[in-house]
Structures are given as structure tokens and as C-alpha cells.
Design a protein around this motif. Sequence first.
Motif, PDB file in Angstrom:
ATOM      1  N   ASP A 179     -19.405 -20.276  -0.258  1.00  7.41           N
ATOM      2  CA  ASP A 179     -19.833 -19.833  -1.190  1.00  7.41           C
ATOM      3  C   ASP A 179     -21.231 -19.894  -2.172  1.00  7.41           C
ATOM      4  O   ASP A 179     -22.067 -18.836  -2.619  1.00  7.41           O
ATOM      5  CB  ASP A 179     -18.688 -19.517  -2.401  1.00  7.41           C
ATOM      6  N   GLY A 180     -22.038 -20.407  -0.605  1.00  7.72           N
ATOM      7  CA  GLY A 180     -23.247 -20.431  -1.282  1.00  7.72           C
ATOM      8  C   GLY A 180     -23.701 -21.342  -2.202  1.00  7.72           C
ATOM      9  O   GLY A 180     -25.172 -21.168  -2.527  1.00  7.72           O
ATOM     10  N   THR A 181     -23.108 -22.186  -3.172  1.00 11.02           N
ATOM     11  CA  THR A 181     -23.401 -22.555  -3.750  1.00 11.02           C
ATOM     12  C   THR A 181     -23.437 -24.233  -3.613  1.00 11.02           C
ATOM     13  O   THR A 181     -24.021 -24.997  -4.451  1.00 11.02           O
ATOM     14  CB  THR A 181     -21.964 -22.877  -5.020  1.00 11.02           C
ATOM     15  N   ALA A 182     -22.636 -24.423  -2.154  1.00 11.87           N
ATOM     16  CA  ALA A 182     -22.602 -26.218  -1.827  1.00 11.87           C
ATOM     17  C   ALA A 182     -23.778 -27.160  -1.166  1.00 11.87           C
ATOM     18  O   ALA A 182     -24.382 -28.143  -1.563  1.00 11.87           O
ATOM     19  CB  ALA A 182     -21.842 -26.659  -0.724  1.00 11.87           C
ATOM     20  N   THR A 183     -25.059 -26.284  -0.974  1.00  8.34           N
ATOM     21  CA  THR A 183     -25.948 -26.866  -0.744  1.00  8.34           C
ATOM     22  C   THR A 183     -27.713 -26.225  -1.438  1.00  8.34           C
ATOM     23  O   THR A 183     -27.112 -25.441  -2.695  1.00  8.34           O
ATOM     24  CB  THR A 183     -26.559 -26.729   0.338  1.00  8.34           C
ATOM     25  N   ALA A 184     -28.290 -26.805  -1.983  1.00 12.39           N
ATOM     26  CA  ALA A 184     -29.570 -26.363  -2.741  1.00 12.39           C
ATOM     27  C   ALA A 184     -30.922 -27.066  -2.582  1.00 12.39           C
ATOM     28  O   ALA A 184     -31.106 -27.832  -1.717  1.00 12.39           O
ATOM     29  CB  ALA A 184     -29.574 -26.723  -4.180  1.00 12.39           C
ATOM     30  N   CYS A 185     -32.293 -26.584  -2.615  1.00  6.28           N
ATOM     31  CA  CYS A 185     -33.437 -27.366  -2.694  1.00  6.28           C
ATOM     32  C   CYS A 185     -34.279 -26.526  -3.785  1.00  6.28           C
ATOM     33  O   CYS A 185     -34.141 -26.138  -4.929  1.00  6.28           O
ATOM     34  CB  CYS A 185     -33.931 -26.565  -1.463  1.00  6.28           C
ATOM     35  N   LYS A 186     -35.572 -27.355  -4.003  1.00  8.49           N
ATOM     36  CA  LYS A 186     -36.887 -26.662  -4.149  1.00  8.49           C
ATOM     37  C   LYS A 186     -37.918 -26.505  -4.013  1.00  8.49           C
ATOM     38  O   LYS A 186     -38.778 -27.300  -3.792  1.00  8.49           O
ATOM     39  CB  LYS A 186     -36.966 -28.221  -5.175  1.00  8.49           C
ATOM     40  N   PRO A 187     -37.722 -25.019  -3.092  1.00  9.14           N
ATOM     41  CA  PRO A 187     -38.838 -25.026  -2.452  1.00  9.14           C
ATOM     42  C   PRO A 187     -40.101 -25.033  -3.097  1.00  9.14           C
ATOM     43  O   PRO A 187     -40.905 -24.414  -3.790  1.00  9.14           O
ATOM     44  CB  PRO A 187     -38.064 -23.269  -1.879  1.00  9.14           C
ATOM     45  N   THR A 279     -25.412 -26.876   5.606  1.00  8.29           N
ATOM     46  CA  THR A 279     -24.162 -28.199   4.552  1.00  8.29           C
ATOM     47  C   THR A 279     -24.669 -29.265   4.013  1.00  8.29           C
ATOM     48  O   THR A 279     -24.436 -29.837   3.418  1.00  8.29           O
ATOM     49  CB  THR A 279     -22.845 -28.529   5.533  1.00  8.29           C
ATOM     50  N   GLU A 280     -26.034 -29.767   4.058  1.00 12.16           N
ATOM     51  CA  GLU A 280     -27.283 -30.618   3.363  1.00 12.16           C
ATOM     52  C   GLU A 280     -28.036 -29.955   2.618  1.00 12.16           C
ATOM     53  O   GLU A 280     -28.594 -29.251   3.219  1.00 12.16           O
ATOM     54  CB  GLU A 280     -27.958 -31.593   3.770  1.00 12.16           C
ATOM     55  N   SER A 281     -28.107 -30.997   1.332  1.00 18.22           N
ATOM     56  CA  SER A 281     -29.836 -29.940   0.352  1.00 18.22           C
ATOM     57  C   SER A 281     -30.792 -30.751   0.820  1.00 18.22           C
ATOM     58  O   SER A 281     -30.140 -31.732   0.911  1.00 18.22           O
ATOM     59  CB  SER A 281     -28.462 -30.606  -1.207  1.00 18.22           C
ATOM     60  N   MET A 282     -31.637 -30.112   0.799  1.00 21.34           N
ATOM     61  CA  MET A 282     -33.412 -30.582   0.342  1.00 21.34           C
ATOM     62  C   MET A 282     -33.448 -31.332  -0.791  1.00 21.34           C
ATOM     63  O   MET A 282     -34.797 -30.834  -1.595  1.00 21.34           O
ATOM     64  CB  MET A 282     -33.874 -29.521   1.400  1.00 21.34           C
ATOM     65  N   LEU A 283     -32.792 -32.350  -1.126  1.00 17.57           N
ATOM     66  CA  LEU A 283     -32.983 -33.048  -2.665  1.00 17.57           C
ATOM     67  C   LEU A 283     -33.137 -34.575  -2.216  1.00 17.57           C
ATOM     68  O   LEU A 283     -33.372 -34.723  -1.312  1.00 17.57           O
ATOM     69  CB  LEU A 283     -32.101 -32.530  -3.608  1.00 17.57           C
ATOM     70  N   VAL A 284     -34.051 -34.615  -3.193  1.00 15.78           N
ATOM     71  CA  VAL A 284     -33.506 -36.224  -2.994  1.00 15.78           C
ATOM     72  C   VAL A 284     -32.217 -37.037  -2.124  1.00 15.78           C
ATOM     73  O   VAL A 284     -31.803 -36.785  -3.654  1.00 15.78           O
ATOM     74  CB  VAL A 284     -34.344 -37.579  -3.957  1.00 15.78           C
ATOM     75  N   LEU A 285     -31.696 -37.887  -2.049  1.00 16.83           N
ATOM     76  CA  LEU A 285     -30.202 -38.205  -1.768  1.00 16.83           C
ATOM     77  C   LEU A 285     -30.341 -39.850  -2.498  1.00 16.83           C
ATOM     78  O   LEU A 285     -31.175 -40.725  -2.516  1.00 16.83           O
ATOM     79  CB  LEU A 285     -30.117 -38.728  -0.088  1.00 16.83           C
ATOM     80  N   ASP A 286     -29.687 -40.176  -3.364  1.00 18.02           N
ATOM     81  CA  ASP A 286     -29.081 -41.176  -3.789  1.00 18.02           C
ATOM     82  C   ASP A 286     -28.720 -42.159  -3.112  1.00 18.02           C
ATOM     83  O   ASP A 286     -27.133 -42.301  -2.885  1.00 18.02           O
ATOM     84  CB  ASP A 286     -28.405 -40.969  -5.736  1.00 18.02           C
ATOM     85  N   PRO A 287     -29.262 -43.462  -3.098  1.00 23.01           N
ATOM     86  CA  PRO A 287     -29.133 -44.475  -2.068  1.00 23.01           C
ATOM     87  C   PRO A 287     -27.138 -45.043  -2.061  1.00 23.01           C
ATOM     88  O   PRO A 287     -26.450 -45.194  -1.295  1.00 23.01           O
ATOM     89  CB  PRO A 287     -29.750 -45.255  -1.665  1.00 23.01           C
ATOM     90  N   VAL A 288     -27.159 -44.577  -3.831  1.00 22.97           N
ATOM     91  CA  VAL A 288     -25.726 -45.277  -4.186  1.00 22.97           C
ATOM     92  C   VAL A 288     -24.632 -44.412  -3.610  1.00 22.97           C
ATOM     93  O   VAL A 288     -23.043 -44.795  -4.074  1.00 22.97           O
ATOM     94  CB  VAL A 288     -25.992 -46.101  -5.695  1.00 22.97           C
ATOM     95  N   THR A 289     -24.778 -43.529  -4.706  1.00 20.98           N
ATOM     96  CA  THR A 289     -24.050 -41.828  -4.788  1.00 20.98           C
ATOM     97  C   THR A 289     -23.757 -41.485  -3.883  1.00 20.98           C
ATOM     98  O   THR A 289     -22.380 -41.115  -3.428  1.00 20.98           O
ATOM     99  CB  THR A 289     -24.125 -41.194  -6.100  1.00 20.98           C
ATOM    100  N   GLY A 290     -24.731 -41.636  -3.168  1.00 20.38           N
ATOM    101  CA  GLY A 290     -24.470 -40.284  -1.947  1.00 20.38           C
ATOM    102  C   GLY A 290     -24.786 -39.159  -1.334  1.00 20.38           C
ATOM    103  O   GLY A 290     -24.203 -37.636  -0.790  1.00 20.38           O
TER     104      GLY A 290
END
Length: 327
Positions: A179-187, A279-290
Motif C-alpha cells: 500500500d506504499g506505506t511500509a517504507t519511508a526515507c528522509k530524502p 522493503t527496507e526504509s532508508m532511516l536509522v535502524l534501532d539495533p535493539v528493536t530492529g
Amino acid sequence: MTQGRSLQPRRVFVIGATGTIGRATVRALVQAGHEVVCFVRPGSAALAELAGATIRFGQVTDAGSVARDGFRAEPFDALVSCLTSRTGAPGDAWAIDHAAHIVVLDAARAAGVKHMVLLSAICVQKPTLAFQQAKLAFEKVLIESGMDYSIVRATAFFKSLSGQIDRIRQGKSFLMFGDGTATACKPISDDDLAWFLTRCLDEPGRRNRILPIGGPGEAVTPRAQADRLFALLGGKPRFTRVPIALLDTIIVVLATLGRISPSLAGKAELARIGRYYATESMLVLDPVTGRYDAMATPSTGSETLFDFYAQVIAGERSVQRGEHAVF
């Protein structure tokens, strides 16, 4: 965008200068008052956009050429790299994102360089692809080299998110996964990123750090991109949803055929890259929560993706897309 001049002009050696981010970075470095030397391939295009810099020709993969044709036994203060592999395919990635960078790093140390600013990518946080692994491997070499470093892990570029403008102009649907909402980025724009890289030379707080960075404003999903494009172009929103399973099937087929055809093996890797970005967002990945965290992804600059869309549609800007463009 014009920002202030550096209080300490430096002699800067630049690789990857002819790409879109590279050209913007050279402009920023020159405007900041640095003496810039660009090392480019013979026959490179866009040299006119490197005004104010010295251009030297050679092969970045050849240690002899880098030393002889690039550094020329002259002293330099800093090394800036916007160099990246063209396709992200394994052979290309390890040759450019890793091996070529080691060649230039060794030559830079011999030239007295004390600081390297490296443009990396935010997607190396979750390295499943060859080009991500190659980038991470060089990051490790740089960190362990003893040279000061600023590793800038940038989010998505405007050019990579602008490939569907013409589709919608032609009355076609917007392609998206789910639906186009599963990933995000801050271009981030070329100029905003270029000034962030340039300021790494002056700001002590950016030394010996890995620096994730995005553009201004909230994180943007593919659906938000589509909604803004339809609004700007005045068309009725239309969407074609592409199932991830289709990409998985294509990857399996190409990988299987790739066992007997190297060209198809390369296409399988490109399909894997496409799936990753889908399938993956281009944002900071929280190493604890994933989980990806938009709030934890720093912002810089002033130009938004939607500003850029409006300018492209008005004919004020053009889209120069790269090998990793989505759609």
C-alpha cells in the motif's frame, strides 16, 4: 544554496567528482574557499561543472596512476570521496567501493592527508547485498587506519525518487509495493548533502564519527510521494501495486539461470537491490528493536523532495537518475 567560507581553507583531493553528488560537493568545496583537485577517468563527462577545481586524469583502481597522475607527490590536507560503484553488482562493488578506496587511502596517507570524508549509505546498517558489504569493509579499514574520518551515511537522493514523474505525466499509474506505506526515507538534495560533507572538514564534532543524515522535514513514504505528484500534475490518483512475491520469483529464476550465464547472475543481483529498496526504509535502524526510526534520523538542509518535484514539473530542474534509481 550558498554557505559561508571556511575559516581554514584546505587542499582537498576529491574522487567521485563527476557524479551528481560529486559535482555538488566540488561546488560547495570551491565556494567554501578550499583548493580542490579532482581525480577523474579520462573521457569523463560533466567536467564543465567542476569549475574552480583542478582536474587530473587517471584510473582510481590503479595504485600507480593514483600516485603518479593524482597526488603527484604533492601534499594534501584532506580526502573527500563521493565515489561509488555504478551498478552495485558484486564485482563492481568490491572493485570500487572497497579496493579502489583502499588504493586511494594508501596514496592519501603518503601525501600527508590527515582527514577523510567518506560518502557512504544509510542502508549499510542492514548489509545483505554485495555493495553494502563492500562499503562496510572499507569503512572498517578507514576507521582502523589511524586517519581522522567522517563517514557520512546518507539517506535517499531526490533523483532516485523521481523516476515516476514522467509516468504520471503520461496518465499512467504510480507503481508501488503493497500500500506504499511500509517504507519511508528522509530524502536529501544534492546541494544540502554537499554542504554537509564540506562542513565535515571544519566541524570537530563530525570527526571520527559515523554520521547518518537525511533531509529536512518528516519521513516520506512512497504513497506520500504519489499523492504529491498527482496533486502537482492535477491527475486522478491511480496505483499499480506490485507484490513482493513477484520480485522474489524473478530473483529465483535469474539466480538459477545465472549459474550458466554471468549476465543473468548480474541481473539477479540488481533484482535483489530492487527488492531491498522496496522493503527496507532508508532511516536509522534501532539495533535493539530492529525497527527504523525517523525521529532518530538527523536532518540537514532546507530543500524538500516535494520542492524538487514542483521545480521539475515546472521545468526549472531536471532529473539525472543513477543506476540505483527506483523504477
